[in-house]
Design a protein around this motif. Structure first.
Motif, PDB file in Angstrom:
ATOM      1  N   SER A 157     -15.289  -6.214 -12.997  1.00 49.28           N
ATOM      2  CA  SER A 157     -15.487  -7.022 -11.797  1.00 49.28           C
ATOM      3  C   SER A 157     -14.513  -6.561 -10.722  1.00 49.28           C
ATOM      4  CB  SER A 157     -15.254  -8.503 -12.100  1.00 49.28           C
ATOM      5  OG  SER A 157     -13.879  -8.734 -12.322  1.00 49.28           O
ATOM      6  N   ARG A 158     -14.863  -6.909  -9.502  1.00 53.85           N
ATOM      7  CA  ARG A 158     -13.986  -6.553  -8.383  1.00 53.85           C
ATOM      8  C   ARG A 158     -12.682  -7.359  -8.392  1.00 53.85           C
ATOM      9  NH1 ARG A 158     -19.113  -5.463  -5.759  1.00 53.85           N
ATOM     10  NH2 ARG A 158     -18.900  -3.631  -4.391  1.00 53.85           N
ATOM     11  N   GLU A 159     -12.696  -8.532  -9.003  1.00 54.63           N
ATOM     12  CA  GLU A 159     -11.526  -9.409  -8.965  1.00 54.63           C
ATOM     13  C   GLU A 159     -10.287  -8.761  -9.587  1.00 54.63           C
ATOM     14  OE1 GLU A 159     -14.656 -10.622  -9.894  1.00 54.63           O
ATOM     15  OE2 GLU A 159     -14.907 -11.467  -7.888  1.00 54.63           O
ATOM     16  N   ALA A 160     -10.438  -8.142 -10.752  1.00 50.76           N
ATOM     17  CA  ALA A 160      -9.293  -7.485 -11.407  1.00 50.76           C
ATOM     18  C   ALA A 160      -8.766  -6.347 -10.540  1.00 50.76           C
ATOM     19  CB  ALA A 160      -9.696  -6.967 -12.780  1.00 50.76           C
ATOM     20  N   ALA A 161      -9.662  -5.604  -9.942  1.00 60.29           N
ATOM     21  CA  ALA A 161      -9.259  -4.490  -9.087  1.00 60.29           C
ATOM     22  C   ALA A 161      -8.563  -4.986  -7.823  1.00 60.29           C
ATOM     23  CB  ALA A 161     -10.483  -3.644  -8.729  1.00 60.29           C
ATOM     24  N   ARG A 162      -9.083  -6.052  -7.224  1.00 59.70           N
ATOM     25  CA  ARG A 162      -8.433  -6.607  -6.028  1.00 59.70           C
ATOM     26  C   ARG A 162      -7.052  -7.168  -6.358  1.00 59.70           C
ATOM     27  NH1 ARG A 162     -13.948  -8.386  -3.820  1.00 59.70           N
ATOM     28  NH2 ARG A 162     -13.710 -10.219  -5.118  1.00 59.70           N
ATOM     29  N   ALA A 163      -6.906  -7.765  -7.551  1.00 59.40           N
ATOM     30  CA  ALA A 163      -5.595  -8.280  -7.966  1.00 59.40           C
ATOM     31  C   ALA A 163      -4.600  -7.125  -8.116  1.00 59.40           C
ATOM     32  CB  ALA A 163      -5.721  -9.055  -9.274  1.00 59.40           C
ATOM     33  N   PHE A 164      -5.059  -6.002  -8.655  1.00 60.24           N
ATOM     34  CA  PHE A 164      -4.222  -4.806  -8.777  1.00 60.24           C
ATOM     35  C   PHE A 164      -3.762  -4.345  -7.386  1.00 60.24           C
ATOM     36  CE2 PHE A 164      -3.749  -0.223  -8.616  1.00 60.24           C
ATOM     37  CZ  PHE A 164      -3.106   0.123  -9.795  1.00 60.24           C
ATOM     38  N   GLU A 165      -4.705  -4.243  -6.456  1.00 57.08           N
ATOM     39  CA  GLU A 165      -4.362  -3.788  -5.098  1.00 57.08           C
ATOM     40  C   GLU A 165      -3.392  -4.750  -4.416  1.00 57.08           C
ATOM     41  OE1 GLU A 165      -7.953  -2.896  -2.909  1.00 57.08           O
ATOM     42  OE2 GLU A 165      -7.772  -0.802  -3.551  1.00 57.08           O
ATOM     43  N   LYS A 166      -3.580  -6.042  -4.634  1.00 49.86           N
ATOM     44  CA  LYS A 166      -2.671  -7.022  -4.030  1.00 49.86           C
ATOM     45  C   LYS A 166      -1.277  -6.898  -4.636  1.00 49.86           C
ATOM     46  CE  LYS A 166      -2.160 -11.914  -3.054  1.00 49.86           C
ATOM     47  NZ  LYS A 166      -2.724 -13.249  -3.165  1.00 49.86           N
ATOM     48  N   LYS A 167      -1.203  -6.772  -5.958  1.00 52.01           N
ATOM     49  CA  LYS A 167       0.095  -6.664  -6.642  1.00 52.01           C
ATOM     50  C   LYS A 167       0.885  -5.453  -6.156  1.00 52.01           C
ATOM     51  CE  LYS A 167       2.263  -6.230 -11.151  1.00 52.01           C
ATOM     52  NZ  LYS A 167       2.093  -6.296 -12.594  1.00 52.01           N
ATOM     53  N   TYR A 168       0.206  -4.326  -5.943  1.00 51.50           N
ATOM     54  CA  TYR A 168       0.887  -3.099  -5.539  1.00 51.50           C
ATOM     55  C   TYR A 168       0.828  -2.852  -4.031  1.00 51.50           C
ATOM     56  CZ  TYR A 168       1.317  -2.321 -10.477  1.00 51.50           C
ATOM     57  OH  TYR A 168       1.636  -2.478 -11.805  1.00 51.50           O
ATOM     58  N   ASP A 169       0.312  -3.816  -3.295  1.00 49.43           N
ATOM     59  CA  ASP A 169       0.275  -3.748  -1.830  1.00 49.43           C
ATOM     60  C   ASP A 169      -0.407  -2.470  -1.333  1.00 49.43           C
ATOM     61  OD1 ASP A 169       0.761  -5.220   0.417  1.00 49.43           O
ATOM     62  OD2 ASP A 169       2.792  -4.453   0.733  1.00 49.43           O
ATOM     63  N   VAL A 170      -1.542  -2.148  -1.921  1.00 52.73           N
ATOM     64  CA  VAL A 170      -2.279  -0.923  -1.595  1.00 52.73           C
ATOM     65  C   VAL A 170      -2.853  -1.052  -0.185  1.00 52.73           C
ATOM     66  CG1 VAL A 170      -4.218   0.560  -2.259  1.00 52.73           C
ATOM     67  CG2 VAL A 170      -2.799  -0.504  -4.029  1.00 52.73           C
ATOM     68  N   PRO A 171      -2.481  -0.123   0.727  1.00 58.97           N
ATOM     69  CA  PRO A 171      -2.890  -0.243   2.123  1.00 58.97           C
ATOM     70  C   PRO A 171      -4.208   0.452   2.478  1.00 58.97           C
ATOM     71  CG  PRO A 171      -1.314   1.534   1.926  1.00 58.97           C
ATOM     72  CD  PRO A 171      -1.494   0.948   0.542  1.00 58.97           C
ATOM     73  N   TYR A 172      -4.863   1.071   1.507  1.00 62.68           N
ATOM     74  CA  TYR A 172      -6.073   1.837   1.798  1.00 62.68           C
ATOM     75  C   TYR A 172      -7.241   1.286   0.987  1.00 62.68           C
ATOM     76  CZ  TYR A 172      -4.204   4.135  -2.383  1.00 62.68           C
ATOM     77  OH  TYR A 172      -3.674   4.387  -3.622  1.00 62.68           O
ATOM     78  N   PRO A 173      -8.467   1.594   1.407  1.00 65.01           N
ATOM     79  CA  PRO A 173      -9.643   1.050   0.719  1.00 65.01           C
ATOM     80  C   PRO A 173      -9.927   1.780  -0.592  1.00 65.01           C
ATOM     81  CG  PRO A 173     -10.342   2.511   2.468  1.00 65.01           C
ATOM     82  CD  PRO A 173      -8.841   2.408   2.570  1.00 65.01           C
ATOM     83  N   SER A 174     -10.590   1.079  -1.487  1.00 63.73           N
ATOM     84  CA  SER A 174     -11.067   1.674  -2.735  1.00 63.73           C
ATOM     85  C   SER A 174     -12.547   1.396  -2.890  1.00 63.73           C
ATOM     86  CB  SER A 174     -10.329   1.095  -3.944  1.00 63.73           C
ATOM     87  OG  SER A 174      -9.032   1.596  -4.055  1.00 63.73           O
TER      88      SER A 174
END
Length: 193
Positions: free
Chosen positions: A116-133
């Protein structure tokens, strides 16, 4: 062996084996032409580079096409939220993405195998990823790469596109900030055309 038995026992075992082999292993696969650094980075000479265009929907469900970044260096990182080596390299990717943006370098992630997208979005939020995936749950984008450019079972993997949208380098292992700069600096210095 019945189909029912195979579906009940074989598919989950195969999925588990792929998940274990996928995270952090270099795996096998043909090596692209060019030079391979001792650190597992492969560079491709300009006359042997193959074009790569990726398009799909991001984790935020918006369209993204790497053709929009033509004229810029593009760093494509393939990752999954459950992958330990992906987590280990995340802060370095974030740092280098922010510091190289003004030099015409864009980062794009490909999130693969997350259900699901939720786990991936949580990863990006945790690591403050500034670019799209791009969200690639089934791995179709990864399978569309030219043969030998990535191993679909090896994550994280990173592919570097030159300003013409061609594969200029790749790594089938986690990258440090120094590794990223080592590849990006000469690519960013190449002439725009």
């Amino acid at each position: 062996m019945s189909i029912r038995h195979l579906l009940r026992h074989g598919v989950p075992l195969l999925a588990a084996a792929l998940t274990l082999s996928a995270c952090g292993g270099e795996g096998s696969g043909s090596t692209p032409s060019g030079s391979a650094d001792s650190g597992g980075l492969s560079r491709i000479s300009p006359d042997e580079r193959k074009p790569l265009r990726l398009s799909g929907r991001t984790l935020e469900d918006t369209p993204l096409d790497t053709a929009a970044y033509r004229g810029e260096v593009v760093v494509v990182n393939i990752w999954a939220s459950q992958c330990g080596p992906c987590r280990a390299e995340a802060s370095g990717l974030t740092t280098v993405a922010e510091e190289t943006r003004a030099k015409g370098v864009r980062f794009v992630g490909i999130n693969t195998r997350d259900p699901s997208r939720e786990a991936a979005r949580a990863f990006e939020k945790k690591y403050d990823v500034p670019y799209p995936s791009l969200y690639d749950r089934m791995g179709k984008l990864v399978l569309a790469f030219p043969r030998g450019s990535v191993n679909p079972q090896a994550i994280p993997s990173t592919v570097f596109l030159d300003r013409k949208g061609r594969i200029a380098a790749r790594a089938l292992r986690p990258l440090s900030e120094a590794d990223l700069r080592k590849v990006i600096t000469p690519l960013a210095a190449e002439k725009r055309s």
